[in-house]
Design a protein around this motif. Structure first.
Motif, PDB file in Angstrom:
ATOM      1  N   ASP A 138       0.829  -1.202   0.000  1.00 17.85           N
ATOM      2  CA  ASP A 138       0.000   0.000   0.000  1.00 17.85           C
ATOM      3  C   ASP A 138       0.867   1.257   0.000  1.00 17.85           C
ATOM      4  O   ASP A 138       0.535   2.246  -0.662  1.00 17.85           O
ATOM      5  N   PRO A 141      -0.527  -1.705  -9.190  1.00 15.42           N
ATOM      6  CA  PRO A 141      -0.297  -2.048  -7.777  1.00 15.42           C
ATOM      7  C   PRO A 141      -0.797  -3.434  -7.435  1.00 15.42           C
ATOM      8  O   PRO A 141      -1.717  -3.968  -8.059  1.00 15.42           O
ATOM      9  N   ARG A 186       1.896   1.861  -3.513  1.00 14.42           N
ATOM     10  CA  ARG A 186       0.798   2.439  -4.304  1.00 14.42           C
ATOM     11  C   ARG A 186       0.683   3.938  -4.055  1.00 14.42           C
ATOM     12  O   ARG A 186       0.555   4.733  -4.992  1.00 14.42           O
ATOM     13  N   SER A 229      -2.150  -5.744  -3.973  1.00 13.57           N
ATOM     14  CA  SER A 229      -2.834  -5.409  -2.724  1.00 13.57           C
ATOM     15  C   SER A 229      -2.472  -6.306  -1.549  1.00 13.57           C
ATOM     16  O   SER A 229      -2.545  -5.867  -0.399  1.00 13.57           O
TER      17      SER A 229
END
Length: 270
Positions: A239, A255, A242, A257
């Motif tokens: 994250d 990205p 990202r 996750s």
């Protein structure tokens, strides 16, 4: 899928050309280990050259550029790439051919994997605050975890080692063309035009070596991080990447996750 089932398509034609160029130029041989190529190729990099160089030359001569249907086009090039891997299997062994197929897909041919690793080779510098003239997103994790991650990163991206690699690459770029490289350079200029490759068509190929060394290091970092970090820590790190990419404004970044998605990207299933 493995190399025996591979079906070539026009979307990855130039990427497979890159693979062949990396393997066919002798000035690349000293960097094979740093790029993560299979051990057999590192040990005997020229063993298959007499058979794989003609494949690369055939591509640049454009003998398959005559008008044909999309199906015939795909079949022709697929057979050529499959023939290349058959040469590797015959010259070395099946294990080497399989490992080379995975390496090619991970670092060059599969755009999702190659781009993701390339972006993270830059993101790791941001994560350890090595770039200070731009906005850095603060990681949402403890200082201890950040330090543990950066310790692993710094082992791979050792400054002295990186500088030495750049020096060696510059030295390799300075070598005069041998006879075979002169032929390849002329064919590249004829295929793509004199302007783009006017200065150093072989040196442009060598520039790719630096990127492959960095992305291979990045892959090794992620394999180690994936083995020691919790699911939550992996999610936090992904994250952070990202958010940092959004801050940097890189539109092509895809990205991930969670650990499941990361495992998929790090796997050998292409």
């Amino acid at each position: 899928m493995n190399y025996k089932e591979f079906i070539f398509n026009s979307d990855n034609f130039l990427n497979w050309l890159s693979v062949l160029e990396i393997l066919c130029l002798e000035r690349h041989f000293p960097f094979f280990e740093e790029m993560g190529l299979p051990a057999s190729l590192v040990k005997e990099p020229s063993k298959a050259l007499p058979e794989i160089r003609p494949i690369l030359i055939d591509f640049y001569k454009g003998i398959y550029k005559k008008p044909m249907s999309h199906e015939d086009y795909s079949t022709t090039f697929s057979n050529k790439i499959r023939g290349f891997f058959e040469i590797i299997e015959r010259t070395y062994n099946d294990e080497t051919a399989t490992a080379l197929y995975v390496w090619s897909m991970r670092f060059i041919v599969d755009s999702k994997s190659a781009r993701w690793l390339h972006f993270w080779s830059e993101l790791f510098f941001w994560f350890c605050n090595k770039i200070t003239d731009e906005v850095r997103v603060e990681p949402a994790m403890s200082a201890k975890t950040v330090d543990e991650i950066c310790t692993i990163i710094k082992v791979q991206f050792d400054r002295n080692n990186s500088l030495e690699n750049y020096r060696r690459i510059e030295q390799a770029q300075a070598y005069p063309y041998n006879e075979w490289e002169q032929i390849l350079a002329q064919l590249k200029q004829r295929s793509y035009g004199d302007i783009y490759f006017l200065d150093d068509p072989i040196g442009i190929i060598l520039d790719r070596v630096s990127v492959l060394i960095e992305t291979h290091k990045t892959y090794l970092i992620w394999v180690e991080l994936n083995s020691i970090l919790s699911d939550e820590q992996i999610a936090d790190l992904l994250d952070w990447g990202r958010l940092q990419i959004l801050e940097n404004g890189y539109p092509d970044f895809i990205p991930l996750s969670n650990r499941e998605e990361l495992n998929g990207l790090l796997s050998n299933k292409f």
